[in-house]
Design a protein around this motif. Structure first.
Motif, PDB file in Angstrom:
ATOM      1  N   UNK A 328       0.823  -1.209   0.000  1.00 55.55           N
ATOM      2  CA  UNK A 328       0.000   0.000   0.000  1.00 55.55           C
ATOM      3  C   UNK A 328       0.858   1.260   0.000  1.00 55.55           C
ATOM      4  N   UNK A 329       1.986   1.206   0.724  1.00 54.92           N
ATOM      5  CA  UNK A 329       2.813   2.405   0.864  1.00 54.92           C
ATOM      6  C   UNK A 329       3.703   2.644  -0.351  1.00 54.92           C
ATOM      7  N   UNK A 330       4.148   1.573  -0.979  1.00 52.50           N
ATOM      8  CA  UNK A 330       5.074   1.728  -2.091  1.00 52.50           C
ATOM      9  C   UNK A 330       4.373   1.410  -3.402  1.00 52.50           C
ATOM     10  N   UNK A 331       4.085   2.437  -4.192  1.00 59.81           N
ATOM     11  CA  UNK A 331       3.325   2.199  -5.422  1.00 59.81           C
ATOM     12  C   UNK A 331       4.077   1.324  -6.426  1.00 59.81           C
ATOM     13  N   UNK A 332       5.373   1.158  -6.243  1.00 60.15           N
ATOM     14  CA  UNK A 332       6.118   0.324  -7.199  1.00 60.15           C
ATOM     15  C   UNK A 332       5.846  -1.159  -6.999  1.00 60.15           C
ATOM     16  N   UNK A 333       5.362  -1.516  -5.789  1.00 59.77           N
ATOM     17  CA  UNK A 333       5.100  -2.917  -5.497  1.00 59.77           C
ATOM     18  C   UNK A 333       3.719  -3.274  -6.002  1.00 59.77           C
ATOM     19  N   UNK A 334       3.663  -4.302  -6.831  1.00 57.89           N
ATOM     20  CA  UNK A 334       2.355  -4.787  -7.272  1.00 57.89           C
ATOM     21  C   UNK A 334       2.304  -6.288  -7.051  1.00 57.89           C
ATOM     22  N   UNK A 335       1.261  -6.738  -6.382  1.00 53.61           N
ATOM     23  CA  UNK A 335       1.228  -8.151  -6.004  1.00 53.61           C
ATOM     24  C   UNK A 335       0.457  -9.017  -6.992  1.00 53.61           C
ATOM     25  N   UNK A 336      -0.434  -8.408  -7.752  1.00 53.14           N
ATOM     26  CA  UNK A 336      -1.279  -9.265  -8.593  1.00 53.14           C
ATOM     27  C   UNK A 336      -0.666  -9.542  -9.963  1.00 53.14           C
TER      28      UNK A 336
END
Ligand code: ATP
Ligand code: MG
Lengths: 336, 334
Positions: A328-336
């Motif tokens: 949620x905090x780091x927009x670079x992380x995407x889990x899907x």
């Protein structure tokens, strides 16, 4: 993110089952005798009978399944009954029961949880509130006297054990100055202003001892993260845009620096529930940490098994929460 | 005294030193230049010649300590920058003077949307409301050639390619309609085709908005196509300074000549290996007392090793700091 969370939650089920078995297996193979604390005059035949009454004559696997049934089915059903004030079935079922006190383990936990949450939880919050500003200022004014002082105190907090700081505080503030009570009174109820003041007084020392310890680690972490981000090119861009220094540091740099720190904070929450074994002992706070120690000393296997497993659940859960917060905090992380 | 009647920027004798633990680094040593409104000044020089530090010194953007602006006069639009308060200085940064940096991949804040980052200077300098700023930000994105601007405002930097991010940086730099744009190697980190696009974009925007530009680069080839004037930097000093055509036609300083020789001459020569200048640029642990280029210079003679040459005019708007005279091939009389 939603699918990711669901997937992770499903994966936790086999993980937790496996953990519960490992805990059970280790506790069972440990050289423990629940009758060991009983008077020596009790003859061996009686001891065998006592062991049988505790179910210890069954094979381990059966006992494990029994515990599973009690913990995963009976206890939740019981909880639902209490919450909604209804009766499911005939309402009588076996619960996980402590050997030494003969009362259900979950009831013991519920009874002790408030103390632990108040003292240890408060110390965690206070620790965070102290650590973040210290970390920010130390990094921004690196090598200043403030930073040096911060380094000194966090080294102190790191290396001096809580039983020492705890006793030191008792000696100074209870014995000599007589400001605060040295023993935490669990039965105390807050009803009016003066009883509230008493509650604050009796909480101050254990909370401060633990907060100091927590803040020592967290402020270092915050400082390192800030220093890392203050070097980044985007900081120069922010300054070149003519933003106020306060905005540059407290919006641009802090927001980035908090990402790893918040993750670490989330990962540390299970320790709050785990209680602070040493500090609780020193200040006689009868929280969960103390319960665990008593259970271990009395070879109260159902108690230890259940408590340990609850901690394991919390650790797994907060690992997941930390990952989600990170996303949620780091927009670079995407889990899907 | 500086004559700043027709200039937007005047820099005189700027000297910047880094006081590091391992001793002083004299990064900028008495740099003087000026910029007319709407003009494009190219600054070239090898890595470490002090181009970035010069520009950062202008806007007081260097971390201090270790950086210290030892001396110099900086006049922007008639105002003495070095006498300004922090607040006045801040008003100039991002207001009258926009910056673009070399690496678009790291120059934007990864956790804020592109829209937020473009809106920041608009709100800070022009006092716009959120809605006004958002509308203007969308216009700016469109201006720098990003399609679907309104939608893309909500995107984060990592959702843009390198070239797109540099366009965003340009949008930020130009957001408050600056009089001066300082572009510190804005295309170095990009692919060749993207480089050309960005170059073209800035050329276009310059025509539309009419700001003066300082363009820093290693690459004389880029400068040739875009600049009005060029300053060549070496060891924290401007060693030659002329109109772009004049410089290419009539280079005086041996260092400028060497730089020009490293350029590929014609299209056909592309594959040939580029020549490079032999030797290393000096490490500036002290202020220069002799010509810093002398150890690498084919024309150096005794005087070059004991006395630092100052810039002298050798023609209309063309000056050079060198004891050797390219016309006569001997020592300069003066
Ligand atoms: N923070 C710093 N501390 C100490 N020395 C520095 C610092 N920043 C720059 N310098 C020194 O200042 C000199 C000039 O650096 P500068 O970045 O201006 O070079 P440049 O011409 O922009 O090179 P490049 O083309 O690589 O960007 C270099 O020798 C560098 O080592
Ligand atoms: Mg540079």
């Amino acid at each position: 993110m939603f699918h990711y969370t669901i997937r992770r939650l499903i994966f936790t089920i086999p993980t937790l089952l496996f953990i519960s078995f490992v805990i059970f297996f280790i506790l069972d193979t440990a050289p423990n005798d629940p009758t060991g604390n009983l008077p020596l005059t009790i003859p061996p035949e009686v001891r065998v009978k006592i062991r049988a009454s505790l179910g210890l004559d069954q094979p381990m696997f059966i006992r494990y399944l029994l515990w599973c049934q009690q913990f995963f089915i009976n206890e939740p059903l019981n909880m639902i009954e209490q919450w909604f004030d209804i009766t499911i079935g005939d309402g009588t079922r076996l619960r996980v029961t402590s050997w030494s006190t003969r009362s259900p383990v979950v009831d013991l936990v519920v009874e002790r949880l408030p103390q632990t949450l108040w003292v240890v939880g408060m110390s965690y919050v206070v620790g965070i509130l102290i650590a973040i500003p210290i970390g920010v200022i130390s990094a921004y004014k690196q090598y200043s006297w403030f930073d040096q002082l911060g380094t000194f105190f966090s080294m102190l907090g790191f290396s001096v054990p809580t039983f020492f700081t705890g006793l030191l505080m008792i000696v100074i503030f209870s014995v000599h100055l007589r400001w605060f009570p040295s023993i935490y009174d669990t039965t105390h109820k807050v009803t009016d202003w003066s009883s509230f003041v008493f509650q604050v007084k009796q909480m101050i020392m254990p909370v401060m001892v633990l907060a100091f310890f927590n803040a020592a680690q967290l402020s270092r972490f915050m400082r390192a993260s800030m220093l890392d981000n203050l070097q980044q090119d985007y900081v120069r861009t922010a300054r070149a845009k003519g933003l106020k220094e306060r905005v540059v540091v407290l919006t641009h740099v802090l927001r980035n620096s908090l990402i790893p720190v918040v993750t670490v904070i989330a990962l540390g929450v299970p320790q709050v529930f785990g209680g602070a074994i040493i500090t609780e002992q020193i200040f006689k706070v009868n929280g969960l940490g103390q319960l665990l120690i008593i259970g271990i000393q009395g070879a109260d296997i159902p108690l230890v098994q259940t408590l340990t497993f609850i901690f394991a659940v919390l650790i797994v859960l907060f690992n997941l929460i930390a990952d989600i917060i990170y996303g949620l905090l780091d927009p670079r992380i995407r889990y899907d | 005294m500086l004559d700043n009647t027709a200039t937007i920027l005047d820099v005189a004798n700027l000297t910047t030193v880094f006081n590091t633990r391992d001793g002083a680094v004299h990064a900028v040593n008495g740099v003087s230049f000026s910029l007319a409104p709407g003009e494009l000044l190219g600054i070239v020089g090898e890595s470490g010649s002090g181009k970035s530090v010069t520009m950062m010194s202008l806007m007081d953007l260097l971390p201090s300590p270790p950086a210290e602006i030892v001396s110099g006069e900086i006049i922007i639009d008639g105002e003495d920058v070095r006498a300004m308060t922090t607040a006045q200085m801040r008003a100039i940064r991002g207001g009258k003077v926009g910056f673009i940096f070399q690496d678009p991949m790291t120059s934007l804040n990864p956790v804020f949307t592109v829209g937020f980052q473009i809106m920041e200077p608009l709100r800070e300098h022009l006092g716009m409301s959120k809605r006004q700023a958002r509308a203007r930000a969308a216009e700016l994105l469109e201006l720098v050639g990003i399609p679907d601007a309104v939608i893309r405002l909500k995107d984060y930097p990592h959702q843009f390619s390198g070239g797109m991010r540099q366009r965003v940086m340009i949008a930020i730099a130009l957001s408050c309609d600056p009089k001066i744009l300082i572009a510190d190697e804005p295309t170095t980190a990009l692919d060749v085709t993207i480089q050309a696009q960005i170059l073209e974009l800035i050329r276009e925007l310059r025509q539309k908005m009419g700001m003066a530009i300082i363009w820093i680069t290693h690459d004389l080839g880029v400068i040739a196509g875009i600049a009005d004037r060029v300053a060549v930097m070496y060891a924290g000093q401007i060693v030659e300074h002329a109109e772009v055509k004049e410089l290419f036609r009539n280079p005086q300083h041996p260092y400028t000549r060497a730089l020009l020789e490293t350029l590929p001459k014609a299209e056909g020569e592309r594959d040939k290996r580029l020549k490079s200048i032999e030797g290393q640029p000096p490490i500036m642990n002290a202020a220069p007392t002799s010509c810093e280029f002398a150890p690498r210079c084919a024309h150096a003679f005794a005087r070059c090793h004991v006395e630092n040459p100052q810039r002298v005019s050798i023609g209309e708007g063309h000056d050079v700091a060198c004891w050797w005279d390219a016309k006569t091939g001997g020592p300069r009389d003066a």
